[in-house]
Design a protein around this motif. Structure first.
Motif, PDB file in Angstrom:
ATOM      1  N   LEU A 180      73.193 109.232  66.359  1.00 22.65           N
ATOM      2  CA  LEU A 180      73.084 109.380  64.874  1.00 22.65           C
ATOM      3  C   LEU A 180      72.821 108.197  64.101  1.00 22.65           C
ATOM      4  N   ILE A 181      73.707 107.140  64.307  1.00 20.89           N
ATOM      5  CA  ILE A 181      73.705 105.962  63.768  1.00 20.89           C
ATOM      6  C   ILE A 181      72.547 105.019  63.988  1.00 20.89           C
ATOM      7  N   ALA A 182      72.195 104.860  65.296  1.00 21.79           N
ATOM      8  CA  ALA A 182      70.887 103.912  65.644  1.00 21.79           C
ATOM      9  C   ALA A 182      69.642 104.827  65.109  1.00 21.79           C
ATOM     10  N   ARG A 183      69.541 106.042  64.875  1.00 19.78           N
ATOM     11  CA  ARG A 183      68.353 106.527  64.223  1.00 19.78           C
ATOM     12  C   ARG A 183      68.421 106.346  62.762  1.00 19.78           C
ATOM     13  N   GLN A 184      69.250 106.183  61.955  1.00 23.58           N
ATOM     14  CA  GLN A 184      69.322 106.175  60.641  1.00 23.58           C
ATOM     15  C   GLN A 184      68.952 104.680  60.301  1.00 23.58           C
ATOM     16  N   PHE A 185      69.354 103.550  61.179  1.00 19.21           N
ATOM     17  CA  PHE A 185      68.851 102.309  60.834  1.00 19.21           C
ATOM     18  C   PHE A 185      67.824 101.930  61.749  1.00 19.21           C
ATOM     19  N   GLY A 186      67.016 102.785  62.184  1.00 22.78           N
ATOM     20  CA  GLY A 186      65.821 102.553  63.106  1.00 22.78           C
ATOM     21  C   GLY A 186      66.011 101.541  64.076  1.00 22.78           C
ATOM     22  N   LEU A 187      66.952 101.817  64.903  1.00 21.78           N
ATOM     23  CA  LEU A 187      67.455 100.994  66.083  1.00 21.78           C
ATOM     24  C   LEU A 187      66.641 101.625  67.365  1.00 21.78           C
ATOM     25  N   ALA A 188      65.512 101.474  67.678  1.00 25.87           N
ATOM     26  CA  ALA A 188      64.850 102.242  68.540  1.00 25.87           C
ATOM     27  C   ALA A 188      65.185 101.856  70.009  1.00 25.87           C
ATOM     28  N   GLY A 189      65.260 102.775  70.901  1.00 23.53           N
ATOM     29  CA  GLY A 189      65.843 102.654  72.362  1.00 23.53           C
ATOM     30  C   GLY A 189      67.309 102.348  72.469  1.00 23.53           C
ATOM     31  N   ARG A 190      68.021 102.529  71.372  1.00 24.54           N
ATOM     32  CA  ARG A 190      69.615 102.439  71.467  1.00 24.54           C
ATOM     33  C   ARG A 190      70.222 103.709  70.773  1.00 24.54           C
ATOM     34  N   GLY A 191      71.597 103.795  71.398  1.00 27.70           N
ATOM     35  CA  GLY A 191      72.190 104.945  70.915  1.00 27.70           C
ATOM     36  C   GLY A 191      71.864 106.121  71.755  1.00 27.70           C
ATOM     37  N   VAL A 192      71.208 106.103  72.918  1.00 26.81           N
ATOM     38  CA  VAL A 192      70.745 107.317  73.805  1.00 26.81           C
ATOM     39  C   VAL A 192      70.916 106.729  75.148  1.00 26.81           C
ATOM     40  N   LEU A 193      71.091 107.471  76.022  1.00 25.92           N
ATOM     41  CA  LEU A 193      71.235 107.128  77.593  1.00 25.92           C
ATOM     42  C   LEU A 193      70.066 107.851  78.245  1.00 25.92           C
ATOM     43  N   LEU A 194      68.975 107.491  78.268  1.00 26.42           N
ATOM     44  CA  LEU A 194      67.933 107.848  78.812  1.00 26.42           C
ATOM     45  C   LEU A 194      66.884 106.894  79.637  1.00 26.42           C
ATOM     46  N   PRO A 195      66.042 107.313  80.470  1.00 28.01           N
ATOM     47  CA  PRO A 195      65.153 106.305  81.299  1.00 28.01           C
ATOM     48  C   PRO A 195      64.475 105.752  80.470  1.00 28.01           C
ATOM     49  N   GLY A 196      64.295 104.391  80.582  1.00 20.85           N
ATOM     50  CA  GLY A 196      63.360 103.332  79.450  1.00 20.85           C
ATOM     51  C   GLY A 196      64.185 102.909  78.364  1.00 20.85           C
ATOM     52  N   CYS A 197      65.502 103.520  77.895  1.00 21.29           N
ATOM     53  CA  CYS A 197      66.078 102.806  76.878  1.00 21.29           C
ATOM     54  C   CYS A 197      66.817 101.481  77.194  1.00 21.29           C
ATOM     55  N   HIS A 198      67.180 100.905  76.203  1.00 23.75           N
ATOM     56  CA  HIS A 198      68.227  99.574  76.313  1.00 23.75           C
ATOM     57  C   HIS A 198      69.270 100.135  77.116  1.00 23.75           C
ATOM     58  N   ALA A 199      69.561  99.196  78.155  1.00 23.49           N
ATOM     59  CA  ALA A 199      70.831  99.386  79.059  1.00 23.49           C
ATOM     60  C   ALA A 199      72.174  98.848  78.318  1.00 23.49           C
ATOM     61  N   ASP A 200      72.487  99.400  77.247  1.00 29.43           N
ATOM     62  CA  ASP A 200      73.538  99.155  76.449  1.00 29.43           C
ATOM     63  C   ASP A 200      74.463 100.489  76.554  1.00 29.43           C
ATOM     64  N   VAL A 201      75.445 100.176  77.577  1.00 28.91           N
ATOM     65  CA  VAL A 201      76.156 101.497  78.209  1.00 28.91           C
ATOM     66  C   VAL A 201      77.929 101.203  77.981  1.00 28.91           C
ATOM     67  N   THR A 202      78.514 102.292  77.757  1.00 26.93           N
ATOM     68  CA  THR A 202      80.087 102.204  77.841  1.00 26.93           C
ATOM     69  C   THR A 202      80.508 103.378  78.536  1.00 26.93           C
ATOM     70  N   VAL A 203      81.471 102.988  79.523  1.00 30.56           N
ATOM     71  CA  VAL A 203      82.156 103.659  80.427  1.00 30.56           C
ATOM     72  C   VAL A 203      83.615 103.656  80.028  1.00 30.56           C
ATOM     73  N   PHE A 204      84.134 104.808  79.777  1.00 29.65           N
ATOM     74  CA  PHE A 204      85.378 104.942  79.438  1.00 29.65           C
ATOM     75  C   PHE A 204      86.308 106.275  80.028  1.00 29.65           C
ATOM     76  N   ASP A 205      87.676 106.002  80.275  1.00 32.10           N
ATOM     77  CA  ASP A 205      88.472 106.977  80.664  1.00 32.10           C
ATOM     78  C   ASP A 205      88.794 108.043  79.756  1.00 32.10           C
ATOM     79  N   PRO A 206      88.522 109.219  79.723  1.00 29.17           N
ATOM     80  CA  PRO A 206      88.990 110.255  78.598  1.00 29.17           C
ATOM     81  C   PRO A 206      90.320 110.483  78.451  1.00 29.17           C
ATOM     82  N   GLU A 207      91.177 110.265  79.749  1.00 28.13           N
ATOM     83  CA  GLU A 207      92.519 110.587  79.731  1.00 28.13           C
ATOM     84  C   GLU A 207      93.362 109.484  79.123  1.00 28.13           C
ATOM     85  N   THR A 208      92.774 108.339  78.671  1.00 28.95           N
ATOM     86  CA  THR A 208      93.626 107.252  78.234  1.00 28.95           C
ATOM     87  C   THR A 208      92.925 106.690  77.201  1.00 28.95           C
TER      88      THR A 208
END
Length: 519
Positions: A447-475
């Motif tokens: 939602l944010i990446a699109r609004q500021f024209g940050l192409a290839g960011r804010g989504v996790l799909l093949p071909g996109c920039h590999a900016d990735v966050t891994v988190f524990d939903p329990e903690t």
């Protein structure tokens, strides 16, 4: 040596609002290569993500980290929240373009936002070059601020001088050519508060040529917020721009319950064809400069003129009358209470961490406020203004994403600086179930990446920039408070920045792996 990284066996969210699915994520050469079942090549680095959520790196819509890359040490306070990209230059405050004269004015008026880093003259392009050379800890995109354009073209006065409007437009065009993703206003702060709608529309028309975004701290966020939204929409329409309403709220006791009014106006504009969205931080208190409590008239002419004005009993009395009225341009004094104003930054360190009411004691609180500003015009505060019901109403709206409104990571900051994104996920998703995981992740990413024209960011799909966050939903969560904000969040396990691990096992690796992103 391979650059293959495999995030193995986590629940993967695409950032577009789809439910998570169990899969591996393969990263190569800074991009997402594949999502599914992935075989490891020789020398591949594998991260066990069983029981963890894998999402696009979070994108902070509203940052004041402009000169954080220039700080002596790398600053991982955003990476430790899972944020990989920040949009800075908000509320009209940017640190370029500046002349020697306007750099002095910026130091006088909002040096607190520099966090001790140097404020230097130069073009917007030169500023971006310096930030890249110093080395961002995460990716940075920049807006050019209306305050800064006005200070550089016109000085700190309230009226525009001959030729100043043309000069502002030239400077704005230079900033967009250099890579600014848009421009911002802060219409409760000087000198932007002295601008009429027509002045800002002139800059919007320049931004429209470049297809940029307009982000605004509106002229009013309380009793008169509907008029302020309508003004913002008119400005965006004049330039044909995407519009971002900053830190959406219904501020002040008289405005409690008006969150739905704000959303109605946003939705109405969207249906009328304006590409409008907003952002929000998940707290009942905001943070700002102490000067924001006073009417705009207090700040005409800059800090020296303001301190002289506040030291004059007659002018102080006149400002009190305006402040107590509480109309647009009168400051936020009438929207809060001295007992709910926490001092977070002042030249007198003995009062930091105390409320205005505590500092005033038996003395008059407004007089104490004026005295404190005479002693330090750049003082900062946290003040409680919002109702929980409004926060939740705004949060569930699909057009409103997440923006921290952080300050630099020095001194006593609002806890949003250190824990905004984990608080949304821990408190409002897992615990309170206000949002689903997939919707909260969408609000923090695409939602944010699109609004500021940050192409290839804010989504996790093949071909996109590999900016990735891994988190524990329990903690995941943040235990910081208004008086002890700088607590490291819980639950952020791994962060990749352009495919490079920069948080491993919840610990920052020490690398300055970010880049300045140019439009």
């Amino acid at each position: 040596m391979t650059d293959q990284v495999i995030l193995r066996g986590g629940t993967v969210f695409d950032g577009l609002g789809s439910p998570g699915r169990r899969a591996d994520v393969e990263v190569r050469s800074g991009r997402v290569a594949r999502i599914g079942q992935v075989a490891a090549g020789a020398g591949a680095r594998e991260v066990d993500c069983d029981g963890l959520y894998v999402a696009p790196g979070f994108v902070d819509a509203h940052s004041h980290s402009d000169v954080v890359p220039a700080m002596d040490e790398p600053q991982p306070f955003k990476l430790l929240q899972g944020v990989t990209t920040e949009v800075a230059g908000n509320c009209g405050f940017s640190f370029a373009p500046l002349t020697e004269e306007s750099a002095d004015l910026v130091r006088e008026m909002f040096d607190e936002l520099a966090g001790g880093a140097d404020v230097f003259p130069g073009s917007f392009a030169a500023f971006l070059d310096v930030m890249q050379q110093r080395g961002p800890t995460n990716h940075m995109a920049y807006l050019v601020g209306h305050h800064t354009l006005r200070l550089t073209a016109n000085g700190a006065g309230d009226e525009l001088l001959p030729g100043a409007m043309d000069r502002m437009k030239e400077l704005a065009a230079e900033a967009f050519e250099a890579g600014a993703v848009g421009f911002s206003t802060g219409l409760i702060y000087p000198p932007g508060c002295f601008a009429g709608q027509a002045e800002i529309e002139e800059i919007a028309r320049v931004a429209g040529v470049y297809g940029r975004t307009y982000a605004t701290h509106m002229r009013d966020e309380g009793r008169f917020l509907e008029n302020a939204v309508d003004e913002a929409v008119a400005i965006a329409r004049a330039g044909g721009l995407r519009l971002q309403i900053s830190h959406c709220k219904a501020a002040g006791i008289p405005a409690h319950g008006k969150g739905r009014v704000l959303l109605d106006h946003i939705e109405r504009a969207r249906l009328a064809g304006v590409d409008i969205a907003g952002d929000q931080y998940p707290y009942l208190a905001g943070g700002t400069v102490m000067l924001a409590l006073l009417p705009n008239a207090a700040a005409v002419g800059g800090s020296r003129a303001m301190t002289a004005r506040l030291a004059d009993p007659g002018q102080r009395a006149s400002l009190r009358v305006q402040a107590e009225r509480g109309h647009p341009g009168d400051g936020v004094w009438a929207s809060t209470d001295p007992a709910k104003v926490l001092i977070t930054g002042h030249a007198d360190g003995t009062i930091v961490g105390r409320t205005l009411a505590e500092v005033a004691g038996s003395a008059d609180a407004f007089d104490t406020l004026c005295d404190l500003l005479v002693a330090d015009p750049t003082a900062a505060i946290v003040l409680e203004m919002m109702a929980e019901s409004d926060v939740r109403d705004i949060m569930v709206n699909p057009l409103v994403g997440i923006g921290s409104d952080n300050g630099p990571p020095v001194g006593m900051q609002h806890p949003r600086t250190y824990g905004c994104f984990p608080r949304v996920l821990g408190t409002y998703v897992r615990d309170e179930k206000v949002l689903t995981w997939e919707e909260a992740i969408r609000k923090a990413t695409s939602l944010i990446a699109r609004q500021f024209g940050l192409a290839g960011r804010g989504v996790l799909l093949p071909g996109c920039h590999a900016d990735v966050t891994v988190f524990d939903p329990e903690t995941i969560g943040h235990r910081g408070t208004y008086t002890n904000p700088g607590v490291t969040p819980d639950g952020v396990h791994t962060v990749l920045l352009s495919g490079q691990p920069v948080v491993v096992g919840g610990e920052f690796t020490g690398e300055r792996a970010g880049s300045v992103l140019r439009a």
